[in-house]
Design an enzyme around this catalytic site. Structure first.
Site, mmCIF file in Angstrom:
data_model
loop_
_atom_site.group_PDB
_atom_site.id
_atom_site.type_symbol
_atom_site.label_atom_id
_atom_site.label_comp_id
_atom_site.label_asym_id
_atom_site.label_seq_id
_atom_site.Cartn_x
_atom_site.Cartn_y
_atom_site.Cartn_z
ATOM 1 N N SER A 174 8.120 47.999 81.640
ATOM 2 C CA SER A 174 9.380 49.034 81.191
ATOM 3 C C SER A 174 8.791 50.447 81.610
ATOM 4 C CB SER A 174 9.678 48.788 79.987
ATOM 5 O OG SER A 174 10.868 49.396 79.655
ATOM 6 N N ASP A 275 17.855 41.233 82.249
ATOM 7 C CA ASP A 275 17.703 42.634 81.883
ATOM 8 C C ASP A 275 18.942 43.291 82.351
ATOM 9 O OD1 ASP A 275 16.392 44.868 81.386
ATOM 10 O OD2 ASP A 275 14.765 44.390 82.883
ATOM 11 N N HIS A 305 14.577 41.701 79.196
ATOM 12 C CA HIS A 305 13.673 42.610 78.980
ATOM 13 C C HIS A 305 12.722 42.405 78.069
ATOM 14 C CE1 HIS A 305 12.794 46.921 80.496
ATOM 15 N NE2 HIS A 305 12.361 47.134 79.168
#
Length: 332
Positions: A174, A275, A305
């Site tokens: 991320s 995601d 995610h």
């Protein structure tokens, strides 16, 4: 590994208010007009202790006491291994605004990575926004590499003595993947160390125009990242007045550094099928490939995610094992 739930939206903020709330991601961060920031303890912190049976040792090291930059170093302790191990520098996720190298979910994940991929892992605890907006996290990542270069000569950290500094990989998930990418970009012009590759796990990139997955992906209540949360993170992380077309957010923007420079590094991009960032991650990978960069990507089905640390999908454990195998093959 324990399942971490981000769906506990009733998490309370214990500190007194300091002005009206100007930004908030429910349960994770609240920013007041006066600048006061609240981050409730939604994820437990873990010490650097590792159970003996896992065959990994860990220690916390200070890199810069003035900026409170530190790292947690993991090393497999299998005595049968005679060769040097690859070195993985890892940056945790959290939208640049939350998270820590001491979060229990990252501690567990990186213990397993060090053991399963047989590598030394340096998990960097960088400064968070909005108190320290970008490029502070990039500076911390670069300074961590400068410290590693000095440590290669000094040899003061036992866990680093068995690593191969010529087999260095920059990694993160991320926002941490975003940091890994931008630190690698800096190394093109200032090669204090020469990574063999970068591993970007669901890299947190953005832009003003919306992708199909951003517009149409329906996120479950336990999702680690929604589109409104993404927008809030970027407002808090970017310097005031900057838009999501800034190259720190959008590496494909018109003013972004040359992507062709990334041909210097082999790259693995790990994409989660559910995601909101899926299409943006795929577009980034395709653009790199079109420039002749040695890039490969893997799409993990039926997970969203941060599944590999939060375990918030039924197939998260299975897909995490698959990811570990892909990373192990990539760095070895």
């Amino acid at each position: 590994m324990a399942t971490i739930s981000l769906s506990q939206r009733s998490t309370t903020f214990d500190h007194p208010k300091n002005g009206s709330v100007v930004e908030e991601i429910s349960g994770l961060i609240r920013v007041h007009k006066g600048g006061y920031v609240e981050r409730p303890p939604v994820v437990a912190h873990a010490s650097c202790m590792v159970p003996l049976g896992l065959e990994v040792t860990a220690t916390d090291v200070t890199i810069n006491k003035f900026t409170n930059l530190w790292a947690r170093v993991y090393a497999p302790c299998n005595k049968k291994l005679s060769s040097k191990r690859p070195l993985v520098v890892y940056f945790h996720g959290g939208g640049f605004c939350v998270g820590s190298a001491s979060w229990a979910c990252y501690h567990d994940f990186l213990i397993n990575l060090a053991r399963d991929a047989c590598c030394v892992v340096v998990s960097v605890n960088y400064r968070l926004a909005p108190e320290n907006r970008l490029p502070a996290a990039y500076d911390d990542g670069f300074n961590a590499l400068m410290w590693l270069k000095q440590e290669a000569l000094k040899g003061t950290v036992n866990e680093l003595k068995g690593c191969d500094y010529s087999s260095l990989y920059l990694t993160g998930d991320s926002a941490g993947a975003n940091i890994a990418y931008h630190v690698a970009s800096r190394l093109v012009s200032t090669p204090i160390l020469s990574p063999k590759g970068i591993i970007l796990i669901q890299p947190f990139f953005g832009g003003e125009s919306r992708t199909m997955s951003e517009k149409h992906s329906t996120q479950p209540v336990n999702s680690a990242l929604t589109l409104p949360a993404s927008d809030t993170y970027w407002r808090l992380a970017l310097p005031v007045g900057f838009t999501r077309e800034h190259p720190w957010c959008n590496p494909l923007a018109r003013d972004a550094p040359r992507l062709s420079d990334m041909r210097l590094f082999k790259t693995l991009v790990c994409v989660a099928e559910l995601d909101v960032l899926k299409d943006r991650n795929i577009e980034f990978t395709s653009t790199l490939a079109g420039l002749g960069a040695p890039v490969q990507s893997v799409i993990y089905k039926d997970v969203g995610h941060a599944f590999q640390v939060l375990h918030n999908y039924p197939l998260a454990q299975t897909r995490t094992q698959e990811m570990m195998a892909h990373v192990r093959d990539f760095i070895n």
